[in-house]
Each structure stands twice: as C-alpha cells, then as structure tokens.
Scaffold this active site. Structure first.
Site, PDB file in Angstrom:
ATOM      1  NE  ARG A 158      -4.066  -2.102   1.964  1.00  0.00           N
ATOM      2  CZ  ARG A 158      -3.888  -3.190   2.466  1.00  0.00           C
ATOM      3  NH1 ARG A 158      -2.891  -3.141   3.420  1.00  0.00           N
ATOM      4  NH2 ARG A 158      -4.714  -3.965   2.484  1.00  0.00           N
ATOM      5  CE  LYS A 205      -1.718  13.351 -14.875  1.00  0.00           C
ATOM      6  NZ  LYS A 205      -2.132  13.528 -16.204  1.00  0.00           N
ATOM      7  CD  GLU A 265       5.428  15.208 -23.302  1.00  0.00           C
ATOM      8  OE1 GLU A 265       4.611  16.044 -23.357  1.00  0.00           O
ATOM      9  OE2 GLU A 265       4.959  13.870 -23.710  1.00  0.00           O
ATOM     10  CD  GLU A 283      -4.952  15.658 -15.916  1.00  0.00           C
ATOM     11  OE1 GLU A 283      -3.906  15.450 -15.558  1.00  0.00           O
ATOM     12  OE2 GLU A 283      -5.939  15.085 -16.736  1.00  0.00           O
ATOM     13  NE  ARG A 341      -0.248  16.346 -13.212  1.00  0.00           N
ATOM     14  CZ  ARG A 341       0.045  15.693 -12.406  1.00  0.00           C
ATOM     15  NH1 ARG A 341       0.281  15.840 -11.273  1.00  0.00           N
ATOM     16  NH2 ARG A 341       1.360  14.819 -13.008  1.00  0.00           N
ATOM     17  CG  ASN A 352      -2.747  15.682 -20.503  1.00  0.00           C
ATOM     18  OD1 ASN A 352      -1.893  14.786 -20.787  1.00  0.00           O
ATOM     19  ND2 ASN A 352      -3.725  15.452 -19.670  1.00  0.00           N
ATOM     20  CG  HIS A 399      -2.834   9.403 -25.158  1.00  0.00           C
ATOM     21  ND1 HIS A 399      -3.489   9.508 -24.084  1.00  0.00           N
ATOM     22  CD2 HIS A 399      -1.351   9.563 -24.939  1.00  0.00           C
ATOM     23  CE1 HIS A 399      -2.304   9.951 -23.177  1.00  0.00           C
ATOM     24  NE2 HIS A 399      -1.244   9.674 -23.721  1.00  0.00           N
ATOM     25  CG  HIS A 401       4.387   9.805 -25.011  1.00  0.00           C
ATOM     26  ND1 HIS A 401       3.184   9.657 -25.101  1.00  0.00           N
ATOM     27  CD2 HIS A 401       4.634  11.018 -24.416  1.00  0.00           C
ATOM     28  CE1 HIS A 401       2.594  10.762 -24.422  1.00  0.00           C
ATOM     29  NE2 HIS A 401       3.449  11.439 -23.938  1.00  0.00           N
TER      30      HIS A 401
HETATM   31  N1  LIG Z   1       3.875  10.099 -15.944  1.00  0.00           N
HETATM   32  C1  LIG Z   1       3.506  11.339 -16.684  1.00  0.00           C
HETATM   33  O1  LIG Z   1       3.306  12.484 -16.239  1.00  0.00           O
HETATM   34  C2  LIG Z   1       4.230  11.093 -18.312  1.00  0.00           C
HETATM   35  C3  LIG Z   1       4.383  12.347 -18.911  1.00  0.00           C
HETATM   36  C4  LIG Z   1       4.907  11.839 -20.248  1.00  0.00           C
HETATM   37  C5  LIG Z   1       5.010  10.566 -20.613  1.00  0.00           C
HETATM   38  N2  LIG Z   1       4.893   9.688 -19.752  1.00  0.00           N
HETATM   39  C6  LIG Z   1       4.989   8.296 -20.490  1.00  0.00           C
HETATM   40  O2  LIG Z   1       6.256   8.031 -20.739  1.00  0.00           O
HETATM   41  C7  LIG Z   1       6.564   7.173 -21.669  1.00  0.00           C
HETATM   42  C8  LIG Z   1       7.684   7.617 -22.446  1.00  0.00           C
HETATM   43  O3  LIG Z   1       8.829   7.680 -22.118  1.00  0.00           O
HETATM   44  P1  LIG Z   1      10.153   7.674 -22.864  1.00  0.00           P
HETATM   45  O4  LIG Z   1      10.076   8.521 -24.149  1.00  0.00           O
HETATM   46  O5  LIG Z   1      11.241   8.224 -21.853  1.00  0.00           O
HETATM   47  O6  LIG Z   1      10.048   6.090 -23.283  1.00  0.00           O
HETATM   48  P2  LIG Z   1      10.880   4.635 -22.751  1.00  0.00           P
HETATM   49  O7  LIG Z   1      10.923   5.050 -21.265  1.00  0.00           O
HETATM   50  O8  LIG Z   1      10.368   3.627 -23.742  1.00  0.00           O
HETATM   51  O9  LIG Z   1      12.310   5.021 -23.283  1.00  0.00           O
HETATM   52  C9  LIG Z   1      12.808   5.553 -24.317  1.00  0.00           C
HETATM   53  C10 LIG Z   1      13.961   4.369 -25.276  1.00  0.00           C
HETATM   54  O10 LIG Z   1      15.067   4.900 -24.495  1.00  0.00           O
HETATM   55  C11 LIG Z   1      15.831   4.081 -23.877  1.00  0.00           C
HETATM   56  N3  LIG Z   1      16.634   4.613 -22.793  1.00  0.00           N
HETATM   57  C12 LIG Z   1      16.333   5.224 -21.603  1.00  0.00           C
HETATM   58  N4  LIG Z   1      17.319   5.852 -21.351  1.00  0.00           N
HETATM   59  C13 LIG Z   1      18.447   5.800 -22.063  1.00  0.00           C
HETATM   60  C14 LIG Z   1      19.745   6.342 -22.004  1.00  0.00           C
HETATM   61  N5  LIG Z   1      20.217   7.134 -21.272  1.00  0.00           N
HETATM   62  N6  LIG Z   1      20.382   5.831 -22.961  1.00  0.00           N
HETATM   63  C15 LIG Z   1      20.037   4.918 -24.066  1.00  0.00           C
HETATM   64  N7  LIG Z   1      18.754   4.512 -24.066  1.00  0.00           N
HETATM   65  C16 LIG Z   1      17.848   4.912 -23.197  1.00  0.00           C
HETATM   66  C17 LIG Z   1      14.588   3.091 -23.327  1.00  0.00           C
HETATM   67  O11 LIG Z   1      15.133   1.807 -23.086  1.00  0.00           O
HETATM   68  C18 LIG Z   1      13.721   3.150 -24.435  1.00  0.00           C
HETATM   69  O12 LIG Z   1      14.196   2.073 -25.394  1.00  0.00           O
HETATM   70  C19 LIG Z   1       5.133   6.811 -22.107  1.00  0.00           C
HETATM   71  O13 LIG Z   1       4.724   5.710 -21.735  1.00  0.00           O
HETATM   72  C20 LIG Z   1       4.268   7.742 -21.577  1.00  0.00           C
HETATM   73  O14 LIG Z   1       2.975   7.522 -21.523  1.00  0.00           O
HETATM   74  C21 LIG Z   1       4.176   9.822 -18.530  1.00  0.00           C
HETATM   75 ZN   LIG Z   2       3.437  13.285 -22.692  1.00  0.00          ZN
END
Ligand SMILES: NC(=O)c1ccc[n+]([C@@H]2O[C@H](COP(=O)([O-])OP(=O)(O)OC[C@H]3O[C@@H](n4cnc5c(N)ncnc54)[C@H](O)[C@@H]3O)[C@@H](O)[C@H]2O)c1
Ligand SMILES: [Zn+2]
Length: 452
Positions: A209, A231, A273, A325, A329, A333, A340, A353
């Site tokens: 939890r 999030k 972003e 949100e 917030r 988006n 999405h 993304h």
């Molecule tokens: N929680 C939130 O507020 C929020 C906001 C924006 C996006 N997201 C989420 O984040 C995700 C996308 O994140 P992302 O773009 O980081 O994708 P990801 O986590 O898939 O990373 C992208 C790629 O880069 C690789 N990688 C990571 N760090 C590395 C490094 N330093 N060197 C080499 N390779 C590396 C990863 O293994 C992966 O293959 C989505 O699922 C999205 O929904 C969440």
């Molecule tokens: Zn995003």
C-alpha cells in the site's frame, strides 16, 4: 459523414465542469476556483477556462497572478560531496508535506550523497530495463551503497518497450519485491525513461500500500516531464495509461550525462514535451526554443540543461497548483488526446510518445485556428519548430477518422460523455481546456489529417 460513438457527445452548448477540492459547490459547476493559496477567485466557465504561465488567466484581467510554488536554487552546502562534479540546480515541487526536490546537473550519479540522503530504510529495489541496465545499473548501485554498507540493493530488469507497460510486466516487480522480502521501509528506484518511471512509481504506490520511491530519469521525455508530478501507471489494451495512481517520489535526480547514450530519435521525442510548455504557458521559453533548437538537437550541454530546468519549473508550477488534475494540470496534455489515439491505433511502441504528441499538437493547433482562436503565424511557427526538431507533423496513413473518434471516446478527459480538449486561444502561451467548441471544427480537423 462518420458519426461519433454513443459514448462521445460533443455539444457546442455544453459547459465544462471542473470539480476542485478548493471550491465545493452544490450547484452545477459553472465556476472555477482561481487559486493562489491565499485567495480564491471565481470565473464563469461558459466559454472554457483560459490558462497561461500565471496559472488561470481571466478573460478580461491578467493581473490575478497565481502564486508560483516552485523555485530553483543552487545547493549551497557541497561539503559532503566528494567529487569534482558541479553543483546541481534544484527545482522544488511544492506539495506541502509531499514536497520534493528535482536535482538537475551533470555528473549527479557520481555524487552519492544526493541519492543517499533520500533513502530512509536499508533495502532498495532498482527497477530498470534491459537497455538501461548495462549502461547505468552498476553506477546507480554504487552511488546507493558507497560508504553506506548498511544498505542492500536488489534490482529487477524488465523487457524494454512501451508494449511491456502492462500488468504482466508490472507483476515481475512485485515478484522480485516479495521474493526479496522487502518491507514497508524499502525504497524503489526507477532507473530509465518514462515507461520505467511510470511502472516503478505505480509499483511503489501499490506494494504494501505504498513505499518510498526515487526517480532517476534517463530520457529527455522523462527528465522534462514524466518523472515530475506523480502520475504513475500502466496501459490497457484499449487505452494508454488507463490504470494508475497519483503517487509522488521522494526526489528526482536528473543526471544530464545520461543523455549522451540516448538515440537521436528518443532525444527528439522528448522535445515535443518541451515545445508543449512553451505553447501552453511560456511564450518566452518557446521563443528561446525557436532560436536554440539546433543547439538542443546537437546536444549542447548548456542548452539541454536550460531546457530541462525551465521545463521542470513549468511542470512543477502546474503540479503544485493542481496536483490531481482538477483543471490546470490537464493543459499539460496539449496534443495528447490526438496523440494517444495514434499510439493506441497504430500499436504501442510503433511511434514514440513524443512523435505522437508532436502530430497531436499540430492537430490541436490546426483545430484552434479553424475555430478562429489563434492566428496563422502560430500555426506556421509550430510546424517550423517541430520540423527543426525532426518530429512528424502528420499522422500515419493508416489512421482513419473513425479510429481517431473511437479511441478518443475512451480518453480520460471525457467527462459525462463530453470530450474536452486542450486548445490554444489568444496570443502565444495561452490555452483553454474546454468541451465548448464547435464539433464541426473537430470533424474538419480529423478529415483534413486522414485519408479516410
Ligand atoms: N507520468 C507522466 O506524467 C508522463 C508524462 C509523459 C510521458 N509519460 C510516459 O512516458 C513514456 C515515454 O517515455 P520515454 O519517451 O522516456 O520512453 P521509454 O521509457 O520507452 O524510453 C525510450 C527508449 O530509450 C531507452 N533509454 C532510456 N534511457 C536511455 C539512455 N540514457 N540511453 C540509451 N537508451 C535509453 C529506453 O530503454 C527505451 O528504449 C510513455 O509511456 C508515456 O505515457 C508519462
Ligand atoms: Zn506526454
């Protein structure tokens, strides 16, 4: 002409209803609290809520500035840190007793004191993936344990990819935590991009939890956005991030050196972003990006550090004002509802993304222009900056109007069957979150971007 699914009703006359914990009204919600912790202002929502960097911005007055609850400062006392690395910048996320620092700088993983001061128990579980583990797992393990023999570190290495952001993969984290007999005093450490951060955070929110967790984001996307704000969650086959929790970390450690190993495509994805913050609330930052995108693309360390800091400040301000949100917030988006739909419709992991968000931003901006809410210079500036960042500006050809509509119908921003969108309105740096728009503009926008 294509029709909307039953669950999605887009009525030009409908009001946007935002429920805020700060203003409880028994009447049908037509008013919004404009909050500055010391005061609450109300404004009618019949034309939507408008936002800019000052928080909620009234239609007629721009003087009611919301208090900014985020600050950045240099660490002054570096005596405990025995390396030559420079002092990090700190952006504070102000959430009362759940406040936390974001440390930003080069060489932070070589400064064990930064991480160790946020680990309270003796057991740590690092959650990472099979791409990031060979690059940084040893370094982070050392940073957690050096000079700290009482701490033991376990790790779980998940398969890499958005398509593994699911319940089965999440269960591997719980398996490891339970097999290792971790207790409530343990700390989970997310080491990786946004996928790992979101999954590890959700695991931390639900294991026993709730246990402590720390974010070590290693992509631009995670450093400027996903690691900040709490999030967390996983995808469902019918929609992205539909299962999750708001759960804040103890701290976020952004070591900008980790970007040296990031592929170009992932780097650019994160810039989508960064561009978003400029468009929705920080025109000055957008103008800086227009001048400095070549430096960002060339990974100039000073440009990257500035973009990360300014993005984190924007995100921290928004999260501090509206953690769960209620309204403001949601503006983070921009482009995400369209984006999405592309991620879901085209298959998780096919498009990154940020690539989907870039196209979604173009679509939202196009729709804003159709509604007459922005002038055409903003449309062309958005296209130009996304092209500079080598991001796509049109959806994949296989996306149809019907696919967009049916996927958008299950978006989290659908309330009472009404799809609310983040759209730009007014001068650069201002946006609205509203369901009060002419649905013809949405139909026309979708038709103009899809072949069928
Ligand atoms: N929680 C939130 O507020 C929020 C906001 C924006 C996006 N997201 C989420 O984040 C995700 C996308 O994140 P992302 O773009 O980081 O994708 P990801 O986590 O898939 O990373 C992208 C790629 O880069 C690789 N990688 C990571 N760090 C590395 C490094 N330093 N060197 C080499 N390779 C590396 C990863 O293994 C992966 O293959 C989505 O699922 C999205 O929904 C969440
Ligand atoms: Zn995003």
């Amino acid at each position: 002409m294509a029709t909307l699914p039953n669950s999605l009703c887009l009525s030009p006359a409908s009001d946007l209803i935002v429920k805020s914990p700060l203003f409880k009204s028994s009447s049908v919600g037509c008013f919004f609290p404009i909050c500055s912790r010391s005061s609450v202002h109300l404004r009618c929502s019949s034309t939507g809520v408008e936002f800019n960097r000052n928080g909620f911005s009234g239609l007629s007055s721009r003087s009611s500035r919301g208090k900014i609850f985020a600050s950045s400062a240099q660490i002054m006392d570096q005596s405990a840190i025995k390396t030559d690395s420079s002092a990090p910048t700190i952006v504070e996320v102000d959430l009362g007793d759940r406040s936390y620092p974001i440390y930003i700088g080069s060489g932070l993983l070589d400064q064990p004191e930064i991480l160790q001061r946020h680990v309270h128990g003796k057991r740590v579980l690092i959650v990472t993936n099979d791409t990031v583990a060979p690059l940084y797992l040893d370094k982070v393990t050392e940073a957690l344990t050096i000079g700290n023999p009482n701490v033991s570190v376990e790790s779980v290495v998940l398969p890499d990819g958005e398509k593994y952001k699911d319940m089965d993969t999440l269960m591997k984290v719980f398996d490891k935590a339970i097999e290792s007999r971790l207790d409530r005093r343990c700390t989970f450490v997310a080491l990786g991009g946004g996928v790992i951060g979101d999954m590890c955070g959700y695991a931390a929110a639900s294991f026993l939890r709730g246990v402590n967790f720390i974010q070590i984001p290693t992509t631009v996307m995670a450093q400027v956005d996903s690691s900040v704000g709490g999030k967390t969650g996983i995808n469902h086959r019918l929609g992205k991030n539909l299962i999750g929790a708001f759960y804040q970390p103890q701290c976020v450690v952004v070591d900008t050196d980790t970007l040296n190993t990031l592929p170009d495509r992932e780097l650019a994805s994160g810039f989508a972003e960064v561009i978003k913050y400029g468009l929705i609330r920080d025109a000055e930052f957008f103008e800086w990006q227009e001048k400095n995108m070549p430096s960002l693309m060339a990974r100039d360390p000073a440009a990257l550090a500035y973009a990360i800091k300014r993005s984190c400040e924007n995100k921290a301000e928004v999260v501090s004002l509206d953690e769960k949100e209620s309204g403001l917030r949601a503006t983070l988006n921009l482009g995400h509802t369209f984006g999405h739909a592309i991620e879901t419709g085209f298959g998780y992991g096919q498009w990154l993304h940020g690539e989907a968000v870039a196209v979604g931003t173009v679509m939202a901006v196009n729709m804003s222009y159709r509604l007459g809410w922005i002038d055409d210079t903003i449309v062309s500036r958005v296209l130009a900056i996304l092209k500079q960042a080598k991001l796509p500006t049109a959806p994949p050809e296989s996306m149809t109007v019907e696919m967009f509509k049916s996927i958008m119908a299950v978006d989290k921003k659908v309330a009472d069957g009404l799809l609310r969108l983040i759209l730009l309105k007014g001068p650069l740096g201002n946006c609205v979150f509203t369901g009060d728009y002419d649905r013809k503009a949405l139909d026309e926008t979708l038709r103009s971007f899809c072949k069928s």
